[in-house]
Design a protein around this motif. Structure first.
Motif, PDB file in Angstrom:
ATOM      1  N   PHE A 102      16.885  -5.983   1.381  1.00  0.00           N
ATOM      2  CA  PHE A 102      15.793  -5.749   2.320  1.00  0.00           C
ATOM      3  C   PHE A 102      16.377  -5.139   3.595  1.00  0.00           C
ATOM      4  O   PHE A 102      17.331  -5.685   4.163  1.00  0.00           O
ATOM      5  N   GLU A 103      15.791  -4.057   4.064  1.00  0.00           N
ATOM      6  CA  GLU A 103      16.255  -3.394   5.278  1.00  0.00           C
ATOM      7  C   GLU A 103      15.065  -3.039   6.161  1.00  0.00           C
ATOM      8  O   GLU A 103      14.025  -2.610   5.667  1.00  0.00           O
ATOM      9  N   THR A 104      15.206  -3.243   7.462  1.00  0.00           N
ATOM     10  CA  THR A 104      14.150  -2.880   8.402  1.00  0.00           C
ATOM     11  C   THR A 104      14.749  -2.532   9.752  1.00  0.00           C
ATOM     12  O   THR A 104      15.661  -3.211  10.228  1.00  0.00           O
ATOM     13  N   GLU A 105      14.244  -1.474  10.358  1.00  0.00           N
ATOM     14  CA  GLU A 105      14.706  -1.082  11.690  1.00  0.00           C
ATOM     15  C   GLU A 105      13.813  -1.659  12.780  1.00  0.00           C
ATOM     16  O   GLU A 105      14.226  -1.759  13.934  1.00  0.00           O
ATOM     17  N   THR A 106      12.597  -2.047  12.428  1.00  0.00           N
ATOM     18  CA  THR A 106      11.629  -2.529  13.427  1.00  0.00           C
ATOM     19  C   THR A 106      11.449  -4.034  13.408  1.00  0.00           C
ATOM     20  O   THR A 106      10.856  -4.603  14.326  1.00  0.00           O
ATOM     21  N   GLY A 107      11.927  -4.691  12.358  1.00  0.00           N
ATOM     22  CA  GLY A 107      11.677  -6.123  12.188  1.00  0.00           C
ATOM     23  C   GLY A 107      10.465  -6.389  11.318  1.00  0.00           C
ATOM     24  O   GLY A 107      10.232  -7.521  10.894  1.00  0.00           O
ATOM     25  N   HIS A 108       9.672  -5.357  11.028  1.00  0.00           N
ATOM     26  CA  HIS A 108       8.500  -5.503  10.161  1.00  0.00           C
ATOM     27  C   HIS A 108       8.933  -5.338   8.700  1.00  0.00           C
ATOM     28  O   HIS A 108       9.652  -4.393   8.362  1.00  0.00           O
ATOM     29  N   TYR A 109       8.477  -6.256   7.852  1.00  0.00           N
ATOM     30  CA  TYR A 109       8.793  -6.155   6.429  1.00  0.00           C
ATOM     31  C   TYR A 109       7.740  -6.932   5.643  1.00  0.00           C
ATOM     32  O   TYR A 109       7.797  -8.156   5.526  1.00  0.00           O
ATOM     33  N   PHE A 110       6.744  -6.202   5.139  1.00  0.00           N
ATOM     34  CA  PHE A 110       5.650  -6.813   4.380  1.00  0.00           C
ATOM     35  C   PHE A 110       4.938  -5.714   3.622  1.00  0.00           C
ATOM     36  O   PHE A 110       5.184  -4.523   3.853  1.00  0.00           O
ATOM     37  N   GLY A 111       4.074  -6.095   2.712  1.00  0.00           N
ATOM     38  CA  GLY A 111       3.429  -5.068   1.906  1.00  0.00           C
ATOM     39  C   GLY A 111       2.093  -5.479   1.334  1.00  0.00           C
ATOM     40  O   GLY A 111       1.720  -6.658   1.323  1.00  0.00           O
ATOM     41  N   TRP A 112       1.384  -4.472   0.840  1.00  0.00           N
ATOM     42  CA  TRP A 112       0.094  -4.684   0.190  1.00  0.00           C
ATOM     43  C   TRP A 112       0.302  -5.336  -1.168  1.00  0.00           C
ATOM     44  O   TRP A 112       1.144  -4.910  -1.949  1.00  0.00           O
ATOM     45  N   GLU A 113      -0.490  -6.378  -1.427  1.00  0.00           N
ATOM     46  CA  GLU A 113      -0.500  -6.996  -2.746  1.00  0.00           C
ATOM     47  C   GLU A 113      -1.664  -6.460  -3.576  1.00  0.00           C
ATOM     48  O   GLU A 113      -1.591  -6.417  -4.805  1.00  0.00           O
ATOM     49  N   GLU A 115      -5.670  -4.005  -3.010  1.00  0.00           N
ATOM     50  CA  GLU A 115      -6.345  -3.026  -2.152  1.00  0.00           C
ATOM     51  C   GLU A 115      -6.900  -3.670  -0.895  1.00  0.00           C
ATOM     52  O   GLU A 115      -7.173  -2.984   0.089  1.00  0.00           O
ATOM     53  N   ARG A 116      -7.038  -4.998  -0.899  1.00  0.00           N
ATOM     54  CA  ARG A 116      -7.661  -5.706   0.227  1.00  0.00           C
ATOM     55  C   ARG A 116      -6.671  -6.481   1.086  1.00  0.00           C
ATOM     56  O   ARG A 116      -6.922  -6.673   2.270  1.00  0.00           O
ATOM     57  N   HIS A 117      -5.588  -6.965   0.485  1.00  0.00           N
ATOM     58  CA  HIS A 117      -4.757  -7.919   1.198  1.00  0.00           C
ATOM     59  C   HIS A 117      -3.289  -7.519   1.303  1.00  0.00           C
ATOM     60  O   HIS A 117      -2.686  -7.048   0.344  1.00  0.00           O
ATOM     61  N   ILE A 118      -2.745  -7.726   2.486  1.00  0.00           N
ATOM     62  CA  ILE A 118      -1.308  -7.696   2.713  1.00  0.00           C
ATOM     63  C   ILE A 118      -0.827  -9.126   2.518  1.00  0.00           C
ATOM     64  O   ILE A 118      -1.349 -10.051   3.143  1.00  0.00           O
ATOM     65  N   ASN A 119       0.138  -9.317   1.660  1.00  0.00           N
ATOM     66  CA  ASN A 119       0.609 -10.669   1.376  1.00  0.00           C
ATOM     67  C   ASN A 119       1.744 -11.039   2.327  1.00  0.00           C
ATOM     68  O   ASN A 119       2.477 -10.177   2.791  1.00  0.00           O
ATOM     69  N   GLY A 120       1.883 -12.333   2.595  1.00  0.00           N
ATOM     70  CA  GLY A 120       2.966 -12.821   3.438  1.00  0.00           C
ATOM     71  C   GLY A 120       4.049 -13.520   2.651  1.00  0.00           C
ATOM     72  O   GLY A 120       4.874 -14.218   3.228  1.00  0.00           O
ATOM     73  N   GLY A 121       4.073 -13.323   1.316  1.00  0.00           N
ATOM     74  CA  GLY A 121       5.100 -13.942   0.494  1.00  0.00           C
ATOM     75  C   GLY A 121       6.487 -13.456   0.866  1.00  0.00           C
ATOM     76  O   GLY A 121       7.465 -14.189   0.756  1.00  0.00           O
ATOM     77  N   VAL A 122       6.575 -12.217   1.250  1.00  0.00           N
ATOM     78  CA  VAL A 122       7.750 -11.656   1.913  1.00  0.00           C
ATOM     79  C   VAL A 122       7.250 -11.179   3.264  1.00  0.00           C
ATOM     80  O   VAL A 122       6.333 -10.365   3.334  1.00  0.00           O
ATOM     81  N   LEU A 123       7.837 -11.705   4.341  1.00  0.00           N
ATOM     82  CA  LEU A 123       7.274 -11.412   5.655  1.00  0.00           C
ATOM     83  C   LEU A 123       8.364 -11.310   6.716  1.00  0.00           C
ATOM     84  O   LEU A 123       9.088 -12.267   6.971  1.00  0.00           O
ATOM     85  N   GLY A 124       8.445 -10.127   7.288  1.00  0.00           N
ATOM     86  CA  GLY A 124       9.297  -9.921   8.442  1.00  0.00           C
ATOM     87  C   GLY A 124       8.450  -9.424   9.595  1.00  0.00           C
ATOM     88  O   GLY A 124       7.674  -8.476   9.440  1.00  0.00           O
ATOM     89  N   LEU A 125       8.550 -10.085  10.750  1.00  0.00           N
ATOM     90  CA  LEU A 125       7.827  -9.692  11.952  1.00  0.00           C
ATOM     91  C   LEU A 125       8.727  -9.930  13.161  1.00  0.00           C
ATOM     92  O   LEU A 125       9.433 -10.947  13.217  1.00  0.00           O
ATOM     93  N   PRO A 126       8.717  -9.023  14.139  1.00  0.00           N
ATOM     94  CA  PRO A 126       9.466  -9.293  15.368  1.00  0.00           C
ATOM     95  C   PRO A 126       8.923 -10.551  16.040  1.00  0.00           C
ATOM     96  O   PRO A 126       7.729 -10.862  15.919  1.00  0.00           O
ATOM     97  N   SER A 127       9.766 -11.278  16.738  1.00  0.00           N
ATOM     98  CA  SER A 127       9.334 -12.537  17.354  1.00  0.00           C
ATOM     99  C   SER A 127       8.236 -12.326  18.388  1.00  0.00           C
ATOM    100  O   SER A 127       7.471 -13.242  18.683  1.00  0.00           O
ATOM    101  N   ASP A 128       8.153 -11.094  18.942  1.00  0.00           N
ATOM    102  CA  ASP A 128       7.103 -10.818  19.935  1.00  0.00           C
ATOM    103  C   ASP A 128       5.930 -10.055  19.336  1.00  0.00           C
ATOM    104  O   ASP A 128       5.120  -9.475  20.059  1.00  0.00           O
ATOM    105  N   TYR A 194       2.849  -0.596   9.180  1.00  0.00           N
ATOM    106  CA  TYR A 194       4.180  -0.807   8.623  1.00  0.00           C
ATOM    107  C   TYR A 194       4.141  -1.333   7.187  1.00  0.00           C
ATOM    108  O   TYR A 194       5.200  -1.496   6.563  1.00  0.00           O
ATOM    109  N   ALA A 195       2.968  -1.637   6.659  1.00  0.00           N
ATOM    110  CA  ALA A 195       2.864  -2.257   5.337  1.00  0.00           C
ATOM    111  C   ALA A 195       3.315  -1.302   4.236  1.00  0.00           C
ATOM    112  O   ALA A 195       2.917  -0.134   4.203  1.00  0.00           O
ATOM    113  N   PHE A 196       4.120  -1.814   3.332  1.00  0.00           N
ATOM    114  CA  PHE A 196       4.576  -1.037   2.182  1.00  0.00           C
ATOM    115  C   PHE A 196       3.457  -0.913   1.151  1.00  0.00           C
ATOM    116  O   PHE A 196       2.576  -1.766   1.059  1.00  0.00           O
TER     117      PHE A 196
END
Length: 281
Positions: A102-113, A115-128, A194-196
């Motif tokens: 897993f690689e991210t330059e922004t701290g964001h790392y998540f994706g569409w599961e 057509e309606r939902h982005i899942n948080g099963g894999v989740l990268g977010l900046p602390s702010d 940022y969603a994959f």
């Protein structure tokens, strides 16, 4: 920047070969893995760092989903708190198999599961992250009325609350504090950009999950995987239940699941799947 640390949660109890496989997959591509827990955990792969959950969220009670008795609600809250307290860290559920680092330059790392939902099963977010802030604020109140609900539904819930019968989150539909909330707040903040695409983190659709085990469907499963795929969601709770009921709990030889166990040197007979809900899922 070094590879992100992968953080996971298993409240207590033995890991099955499914969780072992997913954890080992991250280790084998060079990620450090921290497994948070609250009680004793068995069958942990070598190389994993164990950490008590109180380092992130001090709790003596765990919210469970009313219909499934699952600890997914607590796991949702835990990951949001973890991401505010961690640097260069990506959350992964214990049913996320790692294909590539897993690689991210922004701290964001998540994706569409879907057509309606982005899942948080894999989740990268900046602390702010504004979305992360919204998720934290929402989950402070176990009787909160989700702001994305239709006004008619919210009015009914307000009326029940005023009558002294507020609706607890455990009685709301599955995923309310998970994919529904994640999708809402990422859209609200604009971070959904940022969603994959689905092929990256959730390439095999939920309705086709059985094909991950089925040897005769191996070619079909392979068509879902692309050069962009970095993870495969194994649908842990449903997959464990299915595996426990067939072939003495052992995946079909020739299927994708079986080949992944072989690749990572996981012996399914040493950490069998038990037909019960997972410790966190």
């Amino acid at each position: 920047m070094s590879k992100p640390t992968i953080a996971m949660l298993w409240v207590e109890g033995p890991l099955s070969y499914l969780e072992q496989l997913c954890i080992q997959s991250f280790l084998d591509v060079g990620h450090d893995v921290v497994l948070y827990h609250y009680g004793e955990v068995q069958n942990v792969p070598a190389g994993v760092t164990l950490a008590h959950g109180n380092e992130i969220l001090n709790r003596d009670n765990f919210i469970k989903h009313g219909r499934t008795n699952s600890l997914a609600l607590f796991s949702d809250v835990f990951r949001y708190h973890l991401l505010t307290k961690s640097e260069n860290t990506i959350w992964a559920d214990t049913d996320a198999y790692c294909v590539k680092p897993f690689e991210t330059e922004t701290g964001h790392y998540f994706g569409w599961e879907s057509e309606r939902h982005i899942n948080g099963g894999v989740l990268g977010l900046p602390s702010d992250s504004p979305a992360l802030g919204g998720l934290l604020k929402m989950t402070e109140d176990e009787f909160t009325i989700p702001e994305w609900y239709r006004e008619r539904v919210k009015n009914k819930m307000r009326a029940r609350a005023q009558a002294g019968h507020p609706t607890h989150v455990s009685d709301l539909p599955w995923g309310t504090w998970g994919p529904q909330a994640v999708t809402h707040f990422l859209h609200k903040s604009g971070e959904s950009k940022y969603a994959f695409a689905r092929e990256v983190l959730y390439p095999v659709p939920f309705e086709h999950r059985r094909k991950i085990v089925n040897a005769l469907k191996r070619d079909k499963v392979d068509t879902y995987l692309t050069e962009n795929t970095t993870s495969i969601h194994l649908y842990g709770r449903r997959m464990r239940r299915m595996l426990a009921k067939r072939n003495n709990g052992i995946p079909e030889e020739g299927g994708l699941f079986h080949s992944l166990l072989t690749k990572h040197g996981i012996d399914p007979t040493q950490a069998p799947v038990i037909s019960r809900d997972a410790a966190v899922e």
